[in-house]
Design a protein around this motif. Structure first.
Motif, mmCIF file in Angstrom:
data_model
loop_
_atom_site.group_PDB
_atom_site.id
_atom_site.type_symbol
_atom_site.label_atom_id
_atom_site.label_comp_id
_atom_site.label_asym_id
_atom_site.label_seq_id
_atom_site.Cartn_x
_atom_site.Cartn_y
_atom_site.Cartn_z
ATOM 1 N N LYS A 63 8.068 -0.480 -1.189
ATOM 2 C CA LYS A 63 8.400 0.469 -0.186
ATOM 3 C C LYS A 63 9.025 -0.168 1.040
ATOM 4 C CE LYS A 63 6.176 4.213 2.149
ATOM 5 N NZ LYS A 63 4.870 4.451 3.007
ATOM 6 N N TYR A 68 9.463 -5.426 3.306
ATOM 7 C CA TYR A 68 8.886 -4.527 2.398
ATOM 8 C C TYR A 68 7.496 -4.373 2.227
ATOM 9 C CZ TYR A 68 13.760 -3.432 0.761
ATOM 10 O OH TYR A 68 14.962 -2.983 0.725
ATOM 11 N N GLU A 114 -1.260 1.001 3.360
ATOM 12 C CA GLU A 114 -0.261 0.933 2.181
ATOM 13 C C GLU A 114 -0.956 0.807 0.980
ATOM 14 O OE1 GLU A 114 2.595 2.184 2.741
ATOM 15 O OE2 GLU A 114 3.311 1.748 4.662
ATOM 16 N N ALA A 164 8.285 5.320 -2.385
ATOM 17 C CA ALA A 164 8.396 3.980 -3.024
ATOM 18 C C ALA A 164 8.847 4.076 -4.386
ATOM 19 C CB ALA A 164 6.762 3.633 -2.995
ATOM 20 N N SER A 205 6.899 10.035 -3.637
ATOM 21 C CA SER A 205 6.397 8.804 -2.363
ATOM 22 C C SER A 205 7.366 8.240 -1.690
ATOM 23 C CB SER A 205 5.561 7.741 -3.580
ATOM 24 O OG SER A 205 6.105 6.965 -4.154
ATOM 25 N N SER A 218 9.662 -1.031 4.726
ATOM 26 C CA SER A 218 8.476 -1.003 5.832
ATOM 27 C C SER A 218 9.156 -1.155 7.245
ATOM 28 C CB SER A 218 7.320 -1.980 5.719
ATOM 29 O OG SER A 218 6.839 -2.228 6.895
ATOM 30 N N SER A 247 7.873 7.911 -7.910
ATOM 31 C CA SER A 247 8.807 7.120 -7.072
ATOM 32 C C SER A 247 9.159 8.333 -5.984
ATOM 33 C CB SER A 247 9.857 6.841 -7.770
ATOM 34 O OG SER A 247 9.492 5.679 -8.501
#
Ligand code: HEC
Length: 192
Positions: free
Chosen positions: A189, A133, A27, A79, A77, A191, A74
């Protein structure tokens, strides 16, 4: 046992679990790439615009181009990519949350202690009320070309000062010097 070791040594797969990247590393690499894209695209556009139209004409780059690039990254991705600062010009877009504030304050302390801001970053998984996250912050160092709009107020050109005062009555993003940290790129992001 000896035989097993011999077999293992000959088969790369045995080493794979040890060599496999951790989730955090994977990540972090992705976030590093996103952050570099934002900084490079923005820096190139800013430099070009400052060269052709001067600082007054370049205000739009930090104002409109930056959020546009961050928004595009953003979407691409999945994220959240944005810029945050402890001393914002635009508090609506740039105000850090509690985690970001803590890391930014730590970055400032590290700079004061003599560390160079160029490679400064921090990554971790954070459990928040809404879930887990991946979070990443990359310091944005102040460069000489930033000073026309973020330097000491008596060095900012009059025309720029007028425009900034009209658009940002609560501007706190002046008085910086090269080598300091202007803020950070933040990547967040979900998780799992
Ligand atoms: C031509 C003027 C100008 C120059 C040069 C400039 N900026 Fe900005 N900057 C602005 C404006 C205007 C904003 C407010 C943007 C907005 O409305 O969201 C801003 C906002 C920012 C923000 C977002 C946080 C905040 O304060 O609201 C960061 C981070 C930032 N600038 C970094 C830089 C860096 C680093 C450089 C040099 C590489 C730079 N800027 C050069 C005008 C400029």
């Amino acid at each position: 046992m000896k035989q097993l070791l011999a077999v293992c040594a000959g088969v790369l797969a045995c080493a794979a679990p040890v060599l496999a990247q951790s989730d955090l590393e994977r990540e972090t690499q992705a976030a590093r790439a996103l952050s570099a894209q934002l900084v490079q695209q923005l820096g190139a556009t800013l430099k070009a615009e400052l060269g052709t139209n001067g600082p007054e004409g370049a205000i739009g780059v930090c104002k409109d181009t930056a959020p546009t690039i961050a928004g595009n990254l953003s979407r691409q991705s999945g994220a959240r990519v944005a810029r945050v600062s402890l001393r914002t010009r635009n508090a609506m877009l740039g105000t850090p949350d509690a985690w970001e504030q803590t890391v930014l304050a730590d970055f400032d302390r590290r700079v004061e202690a003599g560390e160079k801001p160029e490679a400064m970053e921090h990554a971790e998984f954070v459990d928040e009320p809404a879930g887990r996250y991946f979070r990443y912050l990359k310091a944005i160092p102040v460069q000489p070309m930033c000073l026309a709009c973020h330097g000491a107020t008596d060095t900012i050109p009059e025309g720029v000062k007028r425009k900034l005062a009209a658009d940002y009555p609560n501007d706190r993003a002046t008085g910086y010097a090269p080598g300091q940290i202007r803020g950070a790129v933040t990547v967040k992001k979900p998780s799992n």
